[in-house]
Scaffold this active site. Sequence first.
Site, short mmCIF file in Angstrom:
data_model
loop_
_atom_site.label_atom_id
_atom_site.label_comp_id
_atom_site.label_asym_id
_atom_site.label_seq_id
_atom_site.Cartn_x
_atom_site.Cartn_y
_atom_site.Cartn_z
N GLU A 125 0.94 -1.25 0.05
CA GLU A 125 -0.04 0.05 -0.11
C GLU A 125 0.92 1.17 -0.04
O GLU A 125 1.68 1.17 0.85
CB GLU A 125 -0.83 0.18 1.07
CG GLU A 125 -1.91 1.37 1.22
CD GLU A 125 -2.92 1.35 2.52
OE1 GLU A 125 -3.47 2.41 2.48
OE2 GLU A 125 -2.64 0.28 3.29
N LYS A 129 4.50 0.09 9.84
CA LYS A 129 4.67 1.29 9.33
C LYS A 129 4.00 2.73 9.99
O LYS A 129 4.24 3.76 9.76
CB LYS A 129 3.98 1.10 7.88
CG LYS A 129 4.58 2.03 6.79
CD LYS A 129 3.66 1.90 5.37
CE LYS A 129 3.54 0.42 4.78
NZ LYS A 129 2.79 0.39 3.55
N ARG A 136 5.89 -13.06 9.41
CA ARG A 136 6.59 -11.78 9.23
C ARG A 136 7.90 -11.73 9.89
O ARG A 136 8.11 -12.48 10.71
CB ARG A 136 5.62 -10.54 9.59
CG ARG A 136 5.51 -10.61 11.09
CD ARG A 136 4.66 -9.31 11.65
NE ARG A 136 5.63 -8.02 11.49
CZ ARG A 136 5.32 -6.79 12.22
NH1 ARG A 136 4.08 -6.58 12.36
NH2 ARG A 136 5.94 -5.96 11.99
#
Length: 550
Positions: free
Chosen positions: A34, A269, A259
């Site tokens: 994104e 983020k 992750r």
Amino acid sequence: MENPSASSNFIKNIVTEDLKSGKVDYILTRFPPEPNGYLHIGHAKSICLNFELADEFKGKTNLRFDDTNPVKEDTEYVEAIKEDVAWLGFEWDNLFFASDYFEEMYRRAVLLIKKGLAFVDDQSADEIRITRGTLTQPGQDSPHRGRTVEENLDLFERMRNGEFKDGEKVLRAKIDMSSPNINLRDPVIYRIAHVTHHNTGDKWCIYPMYAFAHPLEDAIEGVTHSICTLEFEDQRPFYDWVVSECEMEHQPKQYEFARLNITNTVMSKRFLKQLVDQHIVDGWDDPRMPTISGLRRKGFTPESIRSFVRETGVAKSYSVADERMLEHFIREDLKLKAPRTMAVLRPLKVVITNYPEGRVEMLDAEINPENPEMGTRQIPFSREIYIEQDDFMENPPNKYFRLFPGNEVRLKHAYFIKCNDFVKDADGNVVEIHCTYDQETKSGSGFTGRKVKGTIHWVDAAHALPAEFHLFEPLILDEEKGDSDNFMEHINPNSLEVVQGFVEPNMKDAKPQDKFQIFRHGYFNIDPKLTQDDKLVYNRIVSLKSSFEL
């Protein structure tokens, strides 16, 4: 690029079996960031996994921007992400945006309405959240769940036409409010946002939710293996529901892996943006940041990052990688590539009283002793030099082998010098040392008359270039608090130290992003953002040694 096929993992095994069984006859992966921030080291793991998996099986990888939330997205992030992926060494086969498919997504949402599987809800976000239920209690049906197909079609079209305010209405899938999986309790699939989109401008005022858009994007593009991190595992039933009920011709499958987490490192983020917005760091590319751009500016190489993420492996279980592992791989990558040089970070002047005034000689030194093919460099030497302040003590402790009154040391690549005297300023600080040298002890001369226990580095005072050095420590003091909500309480106030010193004169031709091993201090990179024609700025990438072992 190096061949990653030597190692295996459960996703690679799935792909191998899918090809062998004929379940798929080609491999198409995608990296779908994104554009609401800069990529970080965690994204590098996903990038390497998707691109290298496709490369190994002679498939393709799309770079796709999941730009379904115009409130947080920007073309700045789009361009930065493209730069980072390319810098890591990968080429995408196609470049797409989720916004390319907005019309198709709208049609599929209309299809769901016509099938009685979606409805327009007037409840607020808080009301929807409250009535969603909990892990132990079922949700409650919306009072608008029974609207007719015709009414829903009309309201959804009016939503698109801009007749309602933000938050006034949403479109929800109609699945099962009593499902044990909360993600299937009539999730919102469209919301109203009167915001200009970076790619489509003001064409749309309704936008699909990520969980609805993502499976449609994969299906439209023909993705075979949709690889994501474990937090999306609970979303997989909804992913499959969307693909099936929207009657997509292609049926992609989602697979999840753990992750990447690293000690002393912020990997969210949202938290990274907080550091930038509150000016804790100097932008997304601050060398203390775990962003790809920050690591690049600090001096990490694509090869070192790729090696690191491969070593961390691909698994289902949660784990935390030691930040020293990343440092290990940059040392390994640079030890044969980086030229050696000397620099003094905290200078103290030395006057060699018996060296002829006005004389300058050039000394030979290997550019990289571990890689003789790199050749030699010449270093000027004269009567006045700089050494490190730490390399002299007026009253040294036991086993201190550097300079002190009456002691002799070797100057790297030069001569033995002996301290005879020193000068202090009004505050009692030593500001100058007086030494004598032994011209018979020149490095490389074969002198064996006596030995000294200490070797120190130096730069010639008359020819050295002034330079600024940025020395870094972890931004987060607690190893485990990088991604906790109170991470700001664990910020290291001493994460950056700036010192003024000198480098060898051969650095005059050095360029931004050039990397060097500075004797005793570590590996350094010339900062591409702060270095100017009259100012050299060095970022320390990593120290020379570590206790870490693979």
